[in-house]
Design an enzyme around this catalytic site. Structure first.
Site, PDB file in Angstrom:
ATOM      1  N   ASP A  80       0.958  -1.222  -0.055  1.00 39.20           N
ATOM      2  CA  ASP A  80      -0.047  -0.165  -0.048  1.00 39.20           C
ATOM      3  C   ASP A  80       0.868   1.253   0.022  1.00 39.20           C
ATOM      4  O   ASP A  80       1.976   1.163   0.663  1.00 39.20           O
ATOM      5  CB  ASP A  80      -0.826  -0.004   1.243  1.00 39.20           C
ATOM      6  CG  ASP A  80      -1.847   1.006   1.243  1.00 39.20           C
ATOM      7  OD1 ASP A  80      -2.460   1.502   0.192  1.00 39.20           O
ATOM      8  OD2 ASP A  80      -2.531   1.370   2.259  1.00 39.20           O
ATOM      9  N   ASN A  91     -11.234  -2.256  -6.406  1.00 44.64           N
ATOM     10  CA  ASN A  91     -10.366  -1.324  -7.126  1.00 44.64           C
ATOM     11  C   ASN A  91     -11.056  -1.209  -8.249  1.00 44.64           C
ATOM     12  O   ASN A  91     -11.180  -0.430  -9.215  1.00 44.64           O
ATOM     13  CB  ASN A  91      -9.088  -1.775  -7.453  1.00 44.64           C
ATOM     14  CG  ASN A  91      -8.055  -1.480  -6.118  1.00 44.64           C
ATOM     15  OD1 ASN A  91      -7.218  -2.493  -6.003  1.00 44.64           O
ATOM     16  ND2 ASN A  91      -8.574  -0.646  -5.385  1.00 44.64           N
TER      17      ASN A  91
END
Length: 223
Positions: free
Chosen positions: A3, A52
Protein backbone atom coordinates in the site's frame (compact mmCIF):
# COMPACT_ATOMS: atom_id res chain seq x y z
CA UNK A 1 -0.31 -5.51 1.50
CA UNK A 2 1.68 -3.29 -0.88
CA UNK A 3 0.00 0.00 0.00
CA UNK A 4 0.98 3.62 -0.59
CA UNK A 5 1.93 3.75 -4.26
CA UNK A 6 -0.42 6.60 -5.11
CA UNK A 7 0.67 8.70 -2.13
CA UNK A 8 4.31 8.04 -3.02
CA UNK A 9 3.74 9.36 -6.54
CA UNK A 10 2.02 12.46 -5.16
CA UNK A 11 4.84 13.17 -2.70
CA UNK A 12 7.35 12.82 -5.55
CA UNK A 13 5.47 15.48 -7.49
CA UNK A 14 4.49 13.03 -10.21
CA UNK A 15 1.29 13.75 -12.09
CA UNK A 16 0.07 10.19 -12.59
CA UNK A 17 -0.61 7.55 -9.95
CA UNK A 18 0.66 5.03 -12.49
CA UNK A 19 4.23 6.18 -11.79
CA UNK A 20 3.72 5.11 -8.19
CA UNK A 21 2.36 1.73 -9.26
CA UNK A 22 5.41 1.23 -11.50
CA UNK A 23 7.75 2.02 -8.59
CA UNK A 24 5.75 -0.38 -6.42
CA UNK A 25 6.08 -3.15 -9.00
CA UNK A 26 9.87 -2.77 -9.01
CA UNK A 27 9.87 -3.05 -5.22
CA UNK A 28 7.91 -6.31 -5.44
CA UNK A 29 10.75 -7.94 -7.37
CA UNK A 30 13.20 -6.90 -4.63
CA UNK A 31 10.80 -8.03 -1.91
CA UNK A 32 10.34 -11.51 -3.34
CA UNK A 33 14.10 -11.86 -3.50
CA UNK A 34 14.29 -11.01 0.21
CA UNK A 35 11.61 -13.61 0.96
CA UNK A 36 13.44 -16.28 -1.03
CA UNK A 37 16.73 -15.42 0.67
CA UNK A 38 15.36 -16.31 4.12
CA UNK A 39 13.40 -19.36 2.96
CA UNK A 40 9.80 -18.13 3.04
CA UNK A 41 7.68 -20.74 1.24
CA UNK A 42 4.48 -18.77 0.53
CA UNK A 43 3.88 -15.08 -0.16
CA UNK A 44 0.60 -13.40 -1.11
CA UNK A 45 0.73 -9.97 -2.76
CA UNK A 46 -2.42 -7.83 -2.70
CA UNK A 47 -2.26 -6.18 -6.13
CA UNK A 48 -5.82 -5.42 -7.23
CA UNK A 49 -9.00 -5.67 -5.20
CA UNK A 50 -12.55 -6.18 -6.39
CA UNK A 51 -13.24 -2.68 -5.02
CA UNK A 52 -10.42 -1.26 -7.17
CA UNK A 53 -12.12 -2.70 -10.24
CA UNK A 54 -15.38 -0.92 -9.48
CA UNK A 55 -14.32 2.30 -7.71
CA UNK A 56 -11.15 3.60 -9.38
CA UNK A 57 -11.13 6.00 -12.31
CA UNK A 58 -10.82 4.30 -15.66
CA UNK A 59 -7.44 5.80 -16.64
CA UNK A 60 -5.75 4.97 -13.33
CA UNK A 61 -7.29 1.51 -13.39
CA UNK A 62 -6.08 0.94 -16.94
CA UNK A 63 -2.59 2.05 -15.93
CA UNK A 64 -2.60 -0.22 -12.87
CA UNK A 65 -3.75 -3.22 -14.90
CA UNK A 66 -0.95 -2.59 -17.41
CA UNK A 67 1.60 -2.40 -14.59
CA UNK A 68 0.32 -5.69 -13.15
CA UNK A 69 0.48 -7.29 -16.59
CA UNK A 70 4.12 -6.22 -17.01
CA UNK A 71 4.94 -7.36 -13.46
CA UNK A 72 3.47 -10.83 -14.00
CA UNK A 73 5.48 -11.24 -17.21
CA UNK A 74 8.68 -10.15 -15.45
CA UNK A 75 8.13 -12.53 -12.52
CA UNK A 76 7.41 -15.43 -14.87
CA UNK A 77 10.50 -14.71 -16.98
CA UNK A 78 12.68 -14.71 -13.85
CA UNK A 79 11.91 -18.42 -13.36
CA UNK A 80 12.43 -18.04 -9.60
CA UNK A 81 8.89 -18.27 -8.24
CA UNK A 82 5.81 -20.41 -8.71
CA UNK A 83 2.96 -18.02 -9.53
CA UNK A 84 -0.75 -18.45 -8.79
CA UNK A 85 -3.65 -16.05 -9.04
CA UNK A 86 -5.98 -15.77 -6.06
CA UNK A 87 -9.03 -13.86 -7.15
CA UNK A 88 -12.03 -13.90 -9.46
CA UNK A 89 -10.63 -14.58 -12.92
CA UNK A 90 -13.97 -13.72 -14.53
CA UNK A 91 -13.51 -10.05 -13.51
CA UNK A 92 -10.15 -9.66 -15.25
CA UNK A 93 -9.60 -8.02 -18.64
CA UNK A 94 -8.88 -10.64 -21.29
CA UNK A 95 -5.25 -9.63 -21.80
CA UNK A 96 -4.35 -9.76 -18.10
CA UNK A 97 -6.21 -13.05 -17.62
CA UNK A 98 -4.21 -14.57 -20.48
CA UNK A 99 -0.91 -13.25 -19.11
CA UNK A 100 -1.60 -14.71 -15.69
CA UNK A 101 -2.69 -18.04 -17.17
CA UNK A 102 0.55 -18.33 -19.14
CA UNK A 103 2.60 -17.29 -16.09
CA UNK A 104 0.93 -19.94 -13.94
CA UNK A 105 1.52 -22.56 -16.62
CA UNK A 106 5.18 -21.69 -17.20
CA UNK A 107 6.07 -21.60 -13.49
CA UNK A 108 3.92 -24.49 -12.25
CA UNK A 109 6.83 -26.87 -11.71
CA UNK A 110 9.25 -24.41 -10.14
CA UNK A 111 10.41 -25.18 -6.59
CA UNK A 112 10.98 -21.64 -5.36
CA UNK A 113 8.73 -19.50 -3.21
CA UNK A 114 5.03 -19.96 -4.05
CA UNK A 115 3.74 -16.48 -4.88
CA UNK A 116 0.02 -15.79 -4.80
CA UNK A 117 -1.05 -12.81 -6.89
CA UNK A 118 -4.19 -11.40 -5.29
CA UNK A 119 -5.77 -9.84 -8.38
CA UNK A 120 -9.50 -9.11 -8.59
CA UNK A 121 -9.48 -10.23 -4.96
CA UNK A 122 -11.77 -9.43 -2.05
CA UNK A 123 -12.09 -11.45 1.14
CA UNK A 124 -15.89 -11.43 1.19
CA UNK A 125 -15.94 -12.18 -2.52
CA UNK A 126 -13.67 -15.18 -1.94
CA UNK A 127 -15.85 -16.58 0.84
CA UNK A 128 -18.94 -16.08 -1.31
CA UNK A 129 -17.25 -17.95 -4.17
CA UNK A 130 -16.30 -20.73 -1.75
CA UNK A 131 -19.93 -21.13 -0.65
CA UNK A 132 -21.06 -21.20 -4.29
CA UNK A 133 -18.45 -23.87 -5.04
CA UNK A 134 -19.62 -25.96 -2.09
CA UNK A 135 -23.24 -25.73 -3.22
CA UNK A 136 -22.33 -26.65 -6.79
CA UNK A 137 -20.30 -29.68 -5.69
CA UNK A 138 -23.03 -30.98 -3.35
CA UNK A 139 -26.09 -30.56 -5.54
CA UNK A 140 -27.28 -34.05 -4.67
CA UNK A 141 -27.68 -33.18 -0.98
CA UNK A 142 -30.62 -31.57 0.74
CA UNK A 143 -30.10 -28.34 2.67
CA UNK A 144 -30.21 -30.26 5.95
CA UNK A 145 -27.66 -32.80 4.70
CA UNK A 146 -25.37 -30.06 3.46
CA UNK A 147 -25.66 -28.25 6.79
CA UNK A 148 -24.41 -31.40 8.51
CA UNK A 149 -21.36 -31.54 6.23
CA UNK A 150 -20.52 -27.85 6.44
CA UNK A 151 -17.37 -27.27 8.49
CA UNK A 152 -14.56 -24.69 8.55
CA UNK A 153 -12.36 -27.32 6.91
CA UNK A 154 -14.80 -27.71 4.01
CA UNK A 155 -14.95 -23.96 3.45
CA UNK A 156 -11.14 -23.75 3.58
CA UNK A 157 -10.94 -26.46 0.92
CA UNK A 158 -12.97 -24.30 -1.48
CA UNK A 159 -11.04 -21.04 -1.00
CA UNK A 160 -8.71 -19.67 -3.68
CA UNK A 161 -5.77 -20.73 -1.48
CA UNK A 162 -6.95 -24.32 -1.04
CA UNK A 163 -4.13 -26.61 0.04
CA UNK A 164 -1.90 -23.79 1.26
CA UNK A 165 -1.01 -22.89 4.86
CA UNK A 166 -2.64 -19.84 6.41
CA UNK A 167 -0.36 -16.79 6.58
CA UNK A 168 1.78 -16.46 9.70
CA UNK A 169 2.37 -12.75 9.18
CA UNK A 170 0.46 -10.00 7.37
CA UNK A 171 2.47 -6.86 6.61
CA UNK A 172 0.79 -3.64 5.49
CA UNK A 173 2.80 -0.61 4.46
CA UNK A 174 1.87 3.11 4.37
CA UNK A 175 0.73 3.36 8.00
CA UNK A 176 -2.82 2.16 7.40
CA UNK A 177 -4.06 -0.28 10.05
CA UNK A 178 -6.89 -2.23 8.47
CA UNK A 179 -7.27 -5.40 6.40
CA UNK A 180 -9.27 -3.92 3.51
CA UNK A 181 -10.70 -7.36 2.77
CA UNK A 182 -7.33 -9.12 2.57
CA UNK A 183 -7.42 -12.86 3.35
CA UNK A 184 -10.25 -12.44 5.84
CA UNK A 185 -10.72 -16.17 6.42
CA UNK A 186 -7.07 -17.20 6.26
CA UNK A 187 -5.76 -14.48 8.59
CA UNK A 188 -7.89 -15.49 11.58
CA UNK A 189 -4.76 -16.42 13.56
CA UNK A 190 -2.17 -14.35 11.71
CA UNK A 191 0.12 -11.81 13.29
CA UNK A 192 -0.08 -8.26 11.90
CA UNK A 193 2.68 -5.75 11.32
CA UNK A 194 1.95 -2.19 10.20
CA UNK A 195 4.80 -0.27 8.59
CA UNK A 196 4.80 3.53 8.19
CA UNK A 197 6.89 3.52 5.00
CA UNK A 198 5.05 3.77 1.70
CA UNK A 199 5.49 0.62 -0.36
CA UNK A 200 8.02 1.98 -2.91
CA UNK A 201 10.16 3.16 0.05
CA UNK A 202 9.99 -0.20 1.87
CA UNK A 203 13.55 -1.40 2.51
CA UNK A 204 15.14 -4.74 3.25
CA UNK A 205 15.88 -3.50 6.77
CA UNK A 206 12.16 -2.71 7.22
CA UNK A 207 11.32 -6.23 6.08
CA UNK A 208 13.82 -7.83 8.46
CA UNK A 209 12.51 -5.64 11.30
CA UNK A 210 9.02 -7.01 10.63
CA UNK A 211 10.35 -10.57 10.66
CA UNK A 212 12.17 -9.98 13.96
CA UNK A 213 9.02 -8.49 15.50
CA UNK A 214 7.09 -11.57 14.41
CA UNK A 215 9.68 -13.92 15.88
CA UNK A 216 9.40 -12.19 19.28
CA UNK A 217 5.65 -12.74 19.51
CA UNK A 218 4.18 -15.65 21.43
CA UNK A 219 1.43 -17.24 19.33
CA UNK A 220 -1.15 -18.95 21.54
CA UNK A 221 -3.79 -20.08 19.01
CA UNK A 222 -6.47 -19.86 21.68
CA UNK A 223 -4.55 -21.80 24.34
Amino acid sequence: MVDGNRRWASLQGLEKAGHGHQAGAKKIIDFLGWCSDIGIDHVTLYLLSTDNLTNRGSQELDDLIEVIDDLVRTLAEAKRWKLQIVGDRSMLPEKLAATIFEAEKSTAKLKGTHVNLAVAYGGRHEITDAVKSILASHKDLSIDQLAEKLTPELITKHLYTSGQPDPDLVIRTSGEQRLSGFLLWQSANSEFYFEEALWPDFRRVDFLRAIRAFERRHRRFGS
